[in-house]
Each structure stands twice: as structure tokens, then as C-alpha cells.
Design a protein around this motif. Structure first.
Motif, short mmCIF file in Angstrom:
data_model
loop_
_atom_site.label_atom_id
_atom_site.label_comp_id
_atom_site.label_asym_id
_atom_site.label_seq_id
_atom_site.Cartn_x
_atom_site.Cartn_y
_atom_site.Cartn_z
N ASP A 114 4.48 -15.16 -0.94
CA ASP A 114 5.53 -15.96 -1.56
C ASP A 114 4.97 -17.32 -1.98
O ASP A 114 4.18 -17.93 -1.26
N THR A 159 5.21 -11.26 1.25
CA THR A 159 6.46 -10.69 0.74
C THR A 159 6.38 -9.17 0.60
O THR A 159 7.34 -8.46 0.89
N LYS A 160 5.23 -8.66 0.15
CA LYS A 160 5.09 -7.22 0.00
C LYS A 160 3.62 -6.85 -0.10
O LYS A 160 2.77 -7.70 -0.35
#
Length: 205
Positions: A114, A159-160
Motif C-alpha cells: 500500500d 495489500t496483495k
């Protein structure tokens, strides 16, 4: 220079007799010592050349080699996992059996963190020779990682994790000599691995 030197060393005794003036004697010895040091340093060969730190270079090379080896091993493990997962799925297709798969990945998994987007604006006023004025606006963009605290340190906020991109797939199987069955296999691989069909090669055994 000679007058100063004689003035310093000749009257080593005071006017009150032949007693040695200790202060001037110590100063004289000190000056002689300094002159000897300077003279010896002037004629000393300069052998203090920087020596390359071969140990540091070798350590850095070994570190790079280890990182490259770990990356290669990680990619190989992912490729093997993909192949094991895809093999039984393809063998479930009607008319397909005895499947062998080879998958090539372009990289390992990509982690996305992020970030905060910071936009700055700067306005500059300029005046020309004729008295006219104009404003110039400059915009700047900067991204900063969002940090979260974990224990006694701060780490980026994950975040991923994106799957690695597949660069090519090669499949050999029984039953794919029929165009319809081969089309099913190519479509299944393209959808599962998100790889374009022209990067998938399917040949019969």
C-alpha cells in the motif's frame, strides 16, 4: 636564521654562572627531534597504497550468487506446483489421458504494498519586459509506502500478492490428436493460468 639558532643554543648557561638553562635546553632537544622526524618522513617510500578488499568483493559475489540461486529455486517450486495442480484437471477432460506438462514462469510472486500518493502544486509568477504577468503551475507526485508497526519495527503494509506471469506451457497427452479435444485443453490451460493461447503448445503422444 643563524642568529636565532645561535641565540637559542649558545647561551645555555645563565648570567649567574655556568648553570644550564633547562627551559632552553628542553626546547632545543624538542626541535632536534621534530627535525629528525620530518627528515625521516620525507625520505620514506610511499608504500601505503590502497589494497582492494578481495574478501569484501568475494563476499558480495557469493551473496549475489545465493540470491540468484534462491530465486531460481523458488521459480522451480512454483512451476512444479502449477504442473501438479493442472495435470489431474486436464486428465478429467473427456478423451484426454496420460498428461505431461511443463510450465515456464517469467518471475516469482509479486508482492504489492500500500502506498500514499502525495501531490504537490507550486505556482510561480513571472513578469515580462512589457509588464505582462503570467502564472506557471508545476505539479509533483510522490509515492510513499504505508508503514505499520510490528513489534519493535515498522514494515510496509502488504495489500496483495499477485501470481507470477506464465511465459509458456507445453503439454503432451493422449487423445489431443483430435482438434476438438486439443481446443478444450488449450482453452482450459488459458483460463486457469491466464496465459494467451498462442503461448500454449499441445501435442499428442
Amino acid at each position: 636564521m643563524n642568529k636565532w639558532w645561535n641565540k637559542l643554543f649558545n647561551p645555555l648557561s645563565s648570567k649567574e654562572g655556568r648553570k644550564i638553562n633547562k627551559t632552553k635546553y628542553i626546547i632545543g632537544l624538542g626541535l632536534i627531534g621534530v627535525l629528525l622526524i620530518l627528515t625521516s618522513s620525507m625520505f620514506k617510500p610511499n608504500n601505503d597504497k590502497p589494497v582492494p578488499n578481495n574478501a569484501a568483493v568475494e563476499s558480495q559475489s557469493q551473496s549475489n550468487a545465493v540470491q540468484a540461486s534462491e530465486t531460481t529455486d523458488s521459480i522451480s517450486q512454483l512451476e512444479s506446483e502449477y504442473e501438479k495442480q493442472l495435470k489431474p484437471l486436464l486428465e478429467n477432460i473427456e478423451g484426454v489421458s496420460d498428461v505431461d506438462i511443463m510450465i515456464n514462469l517469467s518471475a516469482t510472486q509479486e508482492k504489492v504494498y500500500d502506498k500514499n500518493l502525495i501531490i504537490g502544486k507550486q505556482t510561480t509568477k513571472e513578469t515580462d519586459k512589457n509588464g505582462g504577468e503570467r502564472e506557471i503551475e508545476d505539479y509533483s507526485k510522490e509515492e510513499q509506502l504505508v508503514l505499520v508497526r510490528q513489534g519493535d519495527r515498522e514494515v510496509p503494509l502488504l495489500t496483495k500478492t499477485e501470481k507470477p506471469q506464465v511465459s509458456g506451457v507445453f503439454v503432451t497427452a493422449k487423445g489431443v490428436d483430435q482438434m476438438t479435444v486439443r481446443g478444450w485443453v488449450v482453452e482450459a490451460i488459458s483460463r486457469v493460468l491466464d496465459v494467451p493461447s498462442h503461448r500454449v503448445s499441445v501435442l499428442p503422444k
